[in-house]
Write a protein that holds these residues in place. Structure first.
Motif, PDB file in Angstrom:
ATOM      1  N   ARG A  87       0.819  -1.210   0.000  1.00 15.50           N
ATOM      2  CA  ARG A  87       0.000   0.000   0.000  1.00 15.50           C
ATOM      3  C   ARG A  87       0.856   1.265   0.000  1.00 15.50           C
ATOM      4  O   ARG A  87       1.742   1.434   0.829  1.00 15.50           O
ATOM      5  N   HIS A  88       0.562   2.145  -0.930  1.00 18.19           N
ATOM      6  CA  HIS A  88       1.259   3.439  -1.043  1.00 18.19           C
ATOM      7  C   HIS A  88       2.781   3.267  -0.995  1.00 18.19           C
ATOM      8  O   HIS A  88       3.488   4.030  -0.343  1.00 18.19           O
ATOM      9  N   ASN A  89       3.262   2.243  -1.688  1.00 16.78           N
ATOM     10  CA  ASN A  89       4.703   1.992  -1.758  1.00 16.78           C
ATOM     11  C   ASN A  89       5.216   2.544  -3.077  1.00 16.78           C
ATOM     12  O   ASN A  89       5.076   1.919  -4.121  1.00 16.78           O
ATOM     13  N   LYS A  90       5.792   3.722  -3.017  1.00 16.10           N
ATOM     14  CA  LYS A  90       6.231   4.372  -4.262  1.00 16.10           C
ATOM     15  C   LYS A  90       7.421   3.665  -4.897  1.00 16.10           C
ATOM     16  O   LYS A  90       7.723   3.886  -6.072  1.00 16.10           O
ATOM     17  N   ASP A  91       8.087   2.788  -4.129  1.00 22.48           N
ATOM     18  CA  ASP A  91       9.217   2.045  -4.679  1.00 22.48           C
ATOM     19  C   ASP A  91       8.777   0.727  -5.316  1.00 22.48           C
ATOM     20  O   ASP A  91       9.590   0.040  -5.929  1.00 22.48           O
ATOM     21  N   LEU A  92       7.512   0.398  -5.165  1.00 23.12           N
ATOM     22  CA  LEU A  92       7.023  -0.863  -5.713  1.00 23.12           C
ATOM     23  C   LEU A  92       6.967  -0.814  -7.227  1.00 23.12           C
ATOM     24  O   LEU A  92       7.321  -1.769  -7.910  1.00 23.12           O
ATOM     25  N   VAL A  93       6.515   0.317  -7.753  1.00 24.13           N
ATOM     26  CA  VAL A  93       6.404   0.519  -9.207  1.00 24.13           C
ATOM     27  C   VAL A  93       7.079   1.828  -9.546  1.00 24.13           C
ATOM     28  O   VAL A  93       6.840   2.843  -8.894  1.00 24.13           O
ATOM     29  N   THR A  94       7.892   1.814 -10.553  1.00 27.14           N
ATOM     30  CA  THR A  94       8.606   3.029 -10.949  1.00 27.14           C
ATOM     31  C   THR A  94       8.057   3.623 -12.227  1.00 27.14           C
ATOM     32  O   THR A  94       8.646   4.523 -12.800  1.00 27.14           O
ATOM     33  N   ASP A  95       6.903   3.156 -12.687  1.00 29.46           N
ATOM     34  CA  ASP A  95       6.325   3.654 -13.936  1.00 29.46           C
ATOM     35  C   ASP A  95       5.744   5.046 -13.740  1.00 29.46           C
ATOM     36  O   ASP A  95       5.407   5.464 -12.626  1.00 29.46           O
ATOM     37  N   ASP A  96       5.572   5.732 -14.859  1.00 31.24           N
ATOM     38  CA  ASP A  96       5.052   7.100 -14.816  1.00 31.24           C
ATOM     39  C   ASP A  96       3.599   7.140 -14.370  1.00 31.24           C
ATOM     40  O   ASP A  96       3.142   8.140 -13.825  1.00 31.24           O
ATOM     41  N   GLU A  97       2.843   6.034 -14.623  1.00 31.69           N
ATOM     42  CA  GLU A  97       1.425   6.042 -14.286  1.00 31.69           C
ATOM     43  C   GLU A  97       1.167   6.017 -12.782  1.00 31.69           C
ATOM     44  O   GLU A  97       0.078   6.305 -12.311  1.00 31.69           O
ATOM     45  N   GLN A  98       2.173   5.627 -12.020  1.00 35.56           N
ATOM     46  CA  GLN A  98       1.972   5.481 -10.583  1.00 35.56           C
ATOM     47  C   GLN A  98       1.844   6.840  -9.904  1.00 35.56           C
ATOM     48  O   GLN A  98       2.598   7.762 -10.212  1.00 35.56           O
ATOM     49  N   PRO A  99       0.903   7.009  -8.960  1.00 37.48           N
ATOM     50  CA  PRO A  99       0.831   8.247  -8.181  1.00 37.48           C
ATOM     51  C   PRO A  99       2.122   8.455  -7.388  1.00 37.48           C
ATOM     52  O   PRO A  99       2.852   7.505  -7.103  1.00 37.48           O
ATOM     53  N   SER A 100       2.372   9.691  -7.036  1.00 37.34           N
ATOM     54  CA  SER A 100       3.622  10.007  -6.354  1.00 37.34           C
ATOM     55  C   SER A 100       3.758   9.288  -5.019  1.00 37.34           C
ATOM     56  O   SER A 100       4.866   9.016  -4.568  1.00 37.34           O
ATOM     57  N   ASN A 101       2.642   8.978  -4.383  1.00 38.81           N
ATOM     58  CA  ASN A 101       2.684   8.304  -3.087  1.00 38.81           C
ATOM     59  C   ASN A 101       2.411   6.807  -3.196  1.00 38.81           C
ATOM     60  O   ASN A 101       2.173   6.130  -2.196  1.00 38.81           O
TER      61      ASN A 101
END
Length: 834
Positions: free
Chosen positions: A453-467
């Protein structure tokens, strides 16, 4: 009732316009069709004047009387959508309806569990009668029979409703009021009745609070809970829900379907479109949620200035504010909206129904129309085993409401996860014996939620929210309650990635999804007995295994299993269990009468030793030497990596050492005849059907082992038992290893997910081809007699075996019982997988 017939009744087709095939299914009888129309209309509580039943049943009042009688006899929810008819026409209020139901079941001396879930919840809300109160009433009723002045069940039931929660945005409607009723009213109550009768329905909030309650308790008014097309609904952790039984009537089924599909970003009209269900039915269901207190409306509906002064000090108005932790609301971001989530919650109960049709819900609905306003989420898929663990242990005082929500709603949304994590934080790892499993699952679930949950390091794609992406928890069984097309639409609308817990129970059918991508079992066969055999087949290694078809009967164990003291038994569609070899035959033959059964050698000297190896494997592990702390270089796993893409999946391989000496002084199984044989069952089979012990959880590969016997470091002693895809919850260290590998290998990245999709499809085709190779029946006399002839029946979506199979000496073969030279099959398939 025939599905085609139901469809044409819903569409109001008269007999003359029915297609020929539908008429034929009814025996070309118009009277039979009219009978089906009446039955369908009553079962589904349809309104008389807007449906086909008006052409069949000429007496409207009699129709509603039959509908009322049917609903009461079948313990259905009060038909709130017909309140105008039930209250004004039949003078049946919700209170009198449930009093009648309670009186009926008490006179019949039925248990409280006979009430369906939602009916029981509404009875608790209106009558104040829950399980304990019902038992007390039944005791009083029985004891009164011993005395001369006997009290009936009706004498013991309440004479007026308990004080209920009423929201100011609900609407007051006048009931059936006579001149004699007016004489019982106070001055303010008479004024309010005059206002309702003269000016039409009124918002609850503009009337005096005590007057509304008084009129409701007298049965002079009824309450509507209006839901508009653009209403957005939030479902907090359930309070006041009663877990009794599921009845399966149309409205209960609808309530559960909407429960798992609803979210705070989707308005009612959009939800009806996604589910492809009539909008009025969805509104009825959502209205019931709000009425029972299981959901609340979001957005501005009533202005605080419109409220009557007596409402401003009513505690019930602010009950949602009190139930929601302020820190929770601060952490619950809603996509890219700039407004505070606190605003949504604080204005939920201060709403005005007059703006439903005219003024859009500007704060929440407008954002739904913007592509950037709705952020897709990650879904963590679990099964009912997890909710059972959370309910059974006294883990935390307030954890049960979340567990009930996960089971009954089938979903715990991101908005509720902060309060859920707070409760999981209170769980102490101090359980003993079986209870320790409950504590372990709760603590590991908390770590998994924090990881996804809210792991910004889980996905590094542009579509991912900043948090990072929000996270919802979804129960597989609830999703399976939706038809496949609807389930796919719900998942595609709300989620960017699905992640399954591992292992999922064999008693359910795992979710199969190409979009969104699924980190878990690709198809149901991958989570079944078939996949075990497939792994043994392609690696040439595994425990000796015998898969018997349903209806077979085993007289003696095969030679290859007679040296084992413990067997791992798996009935088809059930979880495995470890049982002693002695006296196992009666249990097996009992299970074989209703299920296919897999028998595997598990321990020669007591229980075998098992260990779990997480994947994807690291390069260092693959190139290292085999050891107790590094089994990734095991020869069987090297072959498995070549045949199955483990690089883009996550999960674990369960390795077993059946030769481990777990205790001393134990003999192996009883001496049996050398002859292996099947025979037709003659007479009844004695024994227990699925009384297998659960397999004890073992530690992860590099975390040590049980302090019994010596730990083997010889590669040949270890063989693969099973491969499970997903994130494990039963061992905390294994869970940490898998989560670390997911992040380190970037499994949730866009490129890796595309490779996962390709690998999932490839694995699915290979496994399906493997399963199909064992579905061809043989005409030759194999010496095996089945109680039931083979059919193409499917259990839980996975084909049953048509042949008995045995795996020994690295070869999977058809087992014919009396033959010493088994007929090798699937050679061609094995060559294709090389």
């Amino acid at each position: 009732m025939n599905i085609d017939v139901e469809f044409h009744i819903r569409q109001n087709y008269p007999w003359a316009k029915l297609p020929g095939n539908v008429k034929q299914s009814l025996g070309n009888s118009q009277r039979e069709y009219e009978k089906q129309v009446l039955l369908y209309s009553i079962r589904n509580q349809l309104r008389y004047r807007t449906n086909l039943v008006r052409c069949i049943k000429k007496d409207e009042r009699k129709y509603y009387e039959e509908l009322f009688k049917y609903s009461r006899e079948h313990l259905m929810l009060y038909p709130y959508h017909l309140s105008d008819i039930m209250v004004k026409g039949l003078r049946v209020t919700p209170f009198s309806y449930y009093i009648g139901i309670m009186e009926d079941i008490m006179n019949s001396e039925k248990s409280y569990d006979s009430l369906p879930n939602f009916t029981a919840a509404d009875c608790l809300r209106l009558l104040g009668i829950g399980r304990n109160q019902y038992i007390d009433l039944m005791n009083q009723c029985r004891s009164s029979k011993k005395f001369f002045r006997r009290k009936t069940a009706r004498d013991l039931l309440p004479v007026k409703p308990v004080e209920i929660t009423i929201e100011p945005w609900w609407v007051v409607q006048a009931g059936f009021i006579t001149e004699d009723d007016i004489k019982l009213c106070s001055g303010p109550e008479k004024s309010s009745i005059d206002k309702i009768i003269d000016s039409g329905p009124q918002l609850v909030g503009v009337l005096e609070h005590n007057v509304v309650l008084g009129l409701y308790n007298k049965g002079f008014i009824y309450l509507d809970v209006p839901i508009s097309d653009d209403s957005c609904i939030a479902v907090p952790p359930l309070e006041g829900f009663v877990m009794n039984r599921v009845q399966g009537d149309y409205f209960e089924t609808l309530l559960y379907k909407i429960f798992v599909s609803i979210d705070e970003q989707t308005n009612v009209a959009e939800l009806a479109n996604v589910l492809e269900i009539d909008l009025s039915l969805v509104k009825n269901a959502v209205s019931v949620y709000c009425r029972l207190g299981f959901a609340h409306r979001k957005g501005q509906v009533i202005n605080a200035d419109q409220l009557h002064p007596t409402w401003r000090n009513v505690p019930s108005i602010n009950r949602l504010k009190c139930a929601m932790d302020p820190q929770k609301m601060l952490l619950s971001w809603d996509g890219m909206e700039n407004r505070s989530p606190v605003h949504d919650t604080t204005t939920t109960t201060e709403t005005d129904a007059t703006s439903q049709d005219d003024v859009a819900d500007s704060a929440s609905v407008n954002s739904l129309n913007l592509p950037s306003g709705h952020t897709k989420r990650i879904a963590f898929l679990f099964d009912s085993t997890l909710t059972a663990f959370l309910m059974m242990g006294n883990l935390s005082p307030n954890l049960k409401s979340h567990a009930v929500t996960m089971f009954e709603v089938g979903k715990l949304s991101d908005e509720s996860l902060d309060s859920f994590l707070v409760e999981l934080e209170k769980v102490q790892n101090t359980g003993e014996g079986e209870a320790q499993r409950y504590f372990d699952h709760a603590l590991t679930l908390r770590n998994t939620i924090l990881f996804l949950r809210h792991n910004k390091d889980l996905v590094t794609d542009d579509e991912q929210p900043s948090n990072g992406f929000p996270l919802d928890l979804l129960r597989c069984e609830s999703l399976l309650g939706l038809d496949p097309a609807t389930c796919s639409r719900v998942l595609n609308k709300n989620y960017t990635l699905l992640v399954s817990m591992a292992p999922l129970s064999n008693e359910i059918r795992p979710i199969s999804s190409c979009t969104p991508q699924h980190i878990g079992p690709a198809i149901p066969e991958v989570s079944s007995i078939w996949f075990k055999l497939y792994i043994y087949h392609i690696t040439g290694q595994g425990p000796p295994s015998l898969l018997l078809t349903k209806g077979s009967r085993l007289r003696k164990l095969p030679d290859v299993l007679q040296g084992y003291d413990r067997l791992l038994i798996t009935s088809w569609g059930h979880d495995p269990g470890v049982v002693p070899t002695s006296n196992v035959l009666s249990m097996l033959n009992d299970a074989l009468t209703h299920s296919a059964v897999l028998i595997q050698g598990y321990g020669i000297h007591g229980d075998g030793e098992t260990t779990y190896i997480p994947f994807p494997f690291d390069e260092v592990e693959i190139n290292g030497e085999f050891s107790r702390s590094n089994m990734c270089s095991h020869r069987a796993l090297k072959v498995l990596r070549e045949k199955v893409d483990l690089e883009h999946f996550c999960g674990f391989v369960n390795m077993v050492n059946p030769r481990a000496c777990r205790y001393n002084g134990r003999r192996s199984s009883e001496d049996l005849d050398e002859k292996e044989e099947f025979e037709s069952p003659s007479g009844s089979v004695q024994g227990s059907t699925e009384s297998f012990e659960l397999v004890a959880d073992e530690p992860v590969a590099d975390s040590g082992t049980k302090k019994t016997g010596e730990v083997s470091t010889v590669e040949q002693d270890w063989i693969p038992l099973e491969v499970c895809f997903g994130i494990p919850l039963f061992v905390s260290e294994l869970n940490r290893h898998v989560c670390r590998k997911i992040a380190a290998h970037g499994l949730c990245g866009k490129e890796n997910l595309l490779k996962l999709l390709h690998s999932s499809r490839k694995l699915s085709l290979q496994v399906l081809s493997f399963v199909q190779s064992f579905q061809e029946t043989s005409d030759s006399d194999s010496g095996v007699t089945n109680l039931f002839p083979y059919t193409s029946s499917i259990d839980a979506g996975v084909p049953l075996p048509a042949k008995s199979l045995i795996f020994k000496d690295g070869v999977l073969s058809e087992w014919v019982g009396r033959s010493h030279l088994p007929v090798h099959i699937a050679r061609l398939h094995k060559e294709q997988t090389n």
